[in-house]
Write an enzyme that holds these catalytic residues in place. Structure first.
Site, short mmCIF file in Angstrom:
data_model
loop_
_atom_site.label_atom_id
_atom_site.label_comp_id
_atom_site.label_asym_id
_atom_site.label_seq_id
_atom_site.Cartn_x
_atom_site.Cartn_y
_atom_site.Cartn_z
CE LYS A 179 -1.88 2.61 3.06
NZ LYS A 179 -1.67 3.91 2.39
N GLY A 232 6.26 3.45 9.54
CA GLY A 232 5.35 4.55 9.82
C GLY A 232 5.41 4.90 11.29
CB SER A 233 3.30 7.10 13.31
OG SER A 233 2.03 6.53 13.08
N GLY A 237 1.56 1.78 13.95
CA GLY A 237 2.26 0.50 14.13
C GLY A 237 1.55 -0.39 15.13
CB CYS A 288 12.33 7.53 10.85
SG CYS A 288 13.41 6.69 9.70
#
Ligand code: NAD
Length: 480
Positions: A179, A232-233, A237, A288
Site C-alpha cells: 500500500k 510509519g508512526s 504500528g 525517522c
C-alpha cells in the site's frame, strides 16, 4: 526540460493498471503550493483483495521460487536499469508530490537503484547450514519464504523504502502486496512501471494506493497475507501489530525516532554543527532518524548553537522546482501539528531561538527551528516533530548525556561527537539505539543494518540483516 506530471494514475494489480472499482480518486497536492496536481485511483478493500489474491496466486505458482536465485537477482538489476529511463519523471514527481529538492528527487532514484542492485547481488548468497549429526544422517537448513508480504510505506521516502522491501521480498521468493502512502503515492507507481517493463512476473508485485484506515487496515487484516513490513508512526504500528497478532503474522516494524546527537566538550564544533544541521534539516526534518535532539556539554552549548544557527540560516527555504535547499513539509495537517508542538514548547518555557512559525506564503513551509533551555521531560524533548525542529539540552557529565539520550520511548539512532576514542566506545556501548553515528550523521546506508530499539520498532531493513526478516528457517534431517 522538467518532466510533466501525468493527470491520472491507476493501481498496479496482477500486472495490469486498474481503476478504482467504485470510481473514487485521491487528489494529490503539491506541498509547495497547496494546489492539487493530479489524482490517483483510490484503492479500497476491493483493490486490496485483488492485490493480495494476485500475490497469493503468483506465490502458489512458485514462479519466483522456481527461478534460480541468480535470476531473481537479475530481475532486480533489470528494474534498476528501467529506473534510469524514468529518472527525470521520478525526480519531478518527488519534487511536486513529496516536496523534495531537485537534488533530493534525483537522489531518491540513485538510492533506489542502489537497493535493487545491492539485494540483486545478494540473491545467490543467502546460504543455509549443514549441521553435523554423526554417521548416517544428513541435516541442512534452507531459507523458506513466508509467502505474501504485505507492505505499508510512509510518505517521506516511499520509493527507496518501498523498493528495498520489495527487493528483499522478491529475491527470497516472496510476493508483494504494497500500500503506497496517500500523501505521496506517485513515485511507487513509477517503480511498478519499471517492474512491468523489466518483466517481473505478473502478481509478484502489486501496488495499491489508498487511505490508511481503509486500504491499510484491509491489507494488514487480510486473511491471505503471511508477513508484514510496516514503516510509519508508532500509533499506526500498534494497530498493525494488533491485526498481525490475530493471525500470528511475523512483522518487521520500522517506527519513529527522537534521536540524540551527544556533543562532548572536545568535539570539532564546526564538524558537529555541519552534521547536526544536515541531520535535522534534510528533507525538512521528515526523516525517522533525523538528529532531532542536540545533547551538548554545557561549556560549549552556546558556541555550538551559534554555529548551527548560522548553518541553518544559510539554507534557502522554498519549492524544489526553484532550486531551494529546503522544501515544504508534506501537508497542512503535518504543518499545523508541528506548529502546535512548537507552541507547546514555548508554553513549557523553552526559548525559541529561530523559526517556529510557518512562512507567510503559499505551501507548507516551516523554516529551520531551534529551541534552547529545553529540559528532557518537556513534550518537545519527548515527542517526534517529524519536521525541521531541533531541541537543545545541556549536560554536565557523560553519564547524564547518556541518560538524556536514552530518556525517551524511542531508540532509533544516536550520534556522538568527540575526539576521544575511549569516550566514544564508552558512550556507544551504553546508547540504546539501532545505529550510532560518530563524528558524522548517517554514516552508512544501503549496506548497514537499520532499525529501532524500544518503540522505534524491531527487525532490520538495509544491509544483509534485512534479508533475515523475509525468510524462515526450515531444517531438513535425513537418516540415510
Ligand atoms: P503513519 O503511521 O501515519 O502512516 C504510515 C502508513 O500507514 C501510511 O501508508 C498510512 O496510510 C498507513 N496507515 C495509516 N493507518 C493505518 C492503519 N490503521 N492500518 C494500516 N495502515 C495504516 O506515518 P506517516 O505520517 O506516513 O510517516 C511518518 C512516521 O513514519 C514517523 O513517525 C516516522 O518516524 C516514521 N518513519 C519511520 C521510518 C523508519 O525506517 N523507522 C522511516 C520513515 C518514516
Amino acid at each position: 526540460m522538467a518532466a510533466q506530471i501525468r493527470s491520472y494514475w491507476r493501481n498496479f494489480i496482477d500486472g495490469a493498471w486498474v481503476d478504482s472499482s467504485d470510481g473514487r480518486t485521491i487528489p494529490v497536492t503539491d506541498p509547495a503550493t497547496g494546489r492539487i496536481i493530479t489524482e490517483v485511483a483510490c484503492g479500497g478493500a476491493a483493490e486490496i483483495d485483488m492485490a493480495v489474491t494476485a500475490a497469493r496466486r503468483c506465490f502458489e505458482s512458485r514462479r519466483l521460487q522456481l527461478m534460480t536465485p541468480a535470476s531473481r537477482g537479475e530481475l532486480m538489476f533489470a528494474i534498476a536499469e528501467q529506473l534510469d529511463l524514468l529518472a527525470d519523471e521520478i525526480a519531478e514527481v518527488e519534487i511536486q508530490d513529496n516536496g523534495k529538492t531537485r537534488a533530493g528527487g534525483y537522489n531518491e532514484v540513485k538510492l533506489t537503484q542502489r537497493y535493487l542492485r545491492y539485494y540483486g547481488g545478494m540473491a545467490d548468497k543467502l546460504e543455509g547450514r549443514q549441521i553435523p549429526l554423526g554417521d548416517g544422517i544428513v541435516d541442512y537448513t534452507v531459507h523458506m519464504p513466508y509467502g505474501v508480504s504485505a507492505q505499508i510505506v510512509p510518505w517521506n521516502g516511499p520509493l527507496p523504502v518501498g523498493a528495498r522491501s520489495i527487493a528483499c521480498a522478491l529475491i527470497t521468493g516472496n510476493t508483494v502486496a504494497l500500500k503506497s502512502p496517500e500523501d505521496s503515492p506517485l513515485s511507487l507507481f513509477l517503480l511498478a512501471e519499471a517492474c512491468e517493463r523489466a518483466s517481473v512476473p505478473k502478481g509478484a508485485v502489486n501496488i495499491v494506493c489508498g487511505y490508511g484506515r481503509e486500504a491499510g487496515a484491509a491489507l494488514v487484516g487480510h486473511k491471505d497475507i503471511d508477513h508484514i513490513v510496516f514503516t510509519g508512526s508508532v500509533e499506526t504500528g500498534k494497530s498493525v501489530l494488533r491485526a498481525a497478532a490475530e493471525r500470528v503474522i511475523p512483522c518487521v516494524m520500522e517506527l519513529g525516532g527522537k534521536s540524540a546527537a551527544i556533543v562532548y566538550a572536545d568535539a570539532d564544533l564546526d564538524n558537529a554543527a555541519r552534521n547536526i544541521t544536515r541531520g535535522i534539516l534534510h528533507h525538512s526534518g521528515q526523516i525517522c532518524s533525523a538528529a532531532s535532539r542536540l545533547v551538548v556539554h554545557r561549556s560549549i552549548a552556546s558556541a555550538l548553537v551559534k554555529k548551527i544557527k548560522a548553518e541553518a540560516a544559510r539554507r534557502t527555504v522554498g519549492p524544489g522546482v526553484d532550486g531551494c535547499d529546503m522544501g515544504p513539509v508534506i501537508s497542512e495537517r503535518q504543518l499545523s501539528r508541528i506548529e502546535a508542538l512548537c507552541d507547546a514548547g514555548v508554553a513549557e518555557g523553552a526559548t525559541l531561538e529561530m523559526g517556529g512559525k510557518r512562512l507567510d506564503r503559499e505551501g507548507y513551509f516551516l523554516p529551520p527551528t531551534i529551541f534552547t533551555n529545553v529540559s528532557p521531560d518537556m513534550r518537545i524533548a519527548q515527542e517526534e516533530f517529524f519536521g525541521p525542529v531541533l531541541v537543545v539540552i545541556p549536560f554536565d557529565t557523560p553519564e547524564e548525556a547518556v541518560a538524556i539520550a536514552n530518556g525517551t520511548d524511542y531508540g532509533l539512532a544516536a550520534g556522538i561527537f568527540t575526539r576521544d576514542l575511549k569516550l566514544t566506545l564508552w558512550t556507544a556501548d551504553r546508547l540504546v539505539a539501532g545505529q550510532v553515528y560518530v563524528n558524522d550523521w548517517w554514516v552508512g546506508g544501503v549496506e548497514t543494518p537499520f532499525g529501532g530499539a524500544r518503540r522505534s520498532g524491531y527487525g532490520r531493513e538495509k544491509g544483509q540483516e534485512a534479508l533475515l526478516g523475509y525468510v524462515q528457517t526450515k531444517n531438513v534431517g535425513i537418516r540415510l
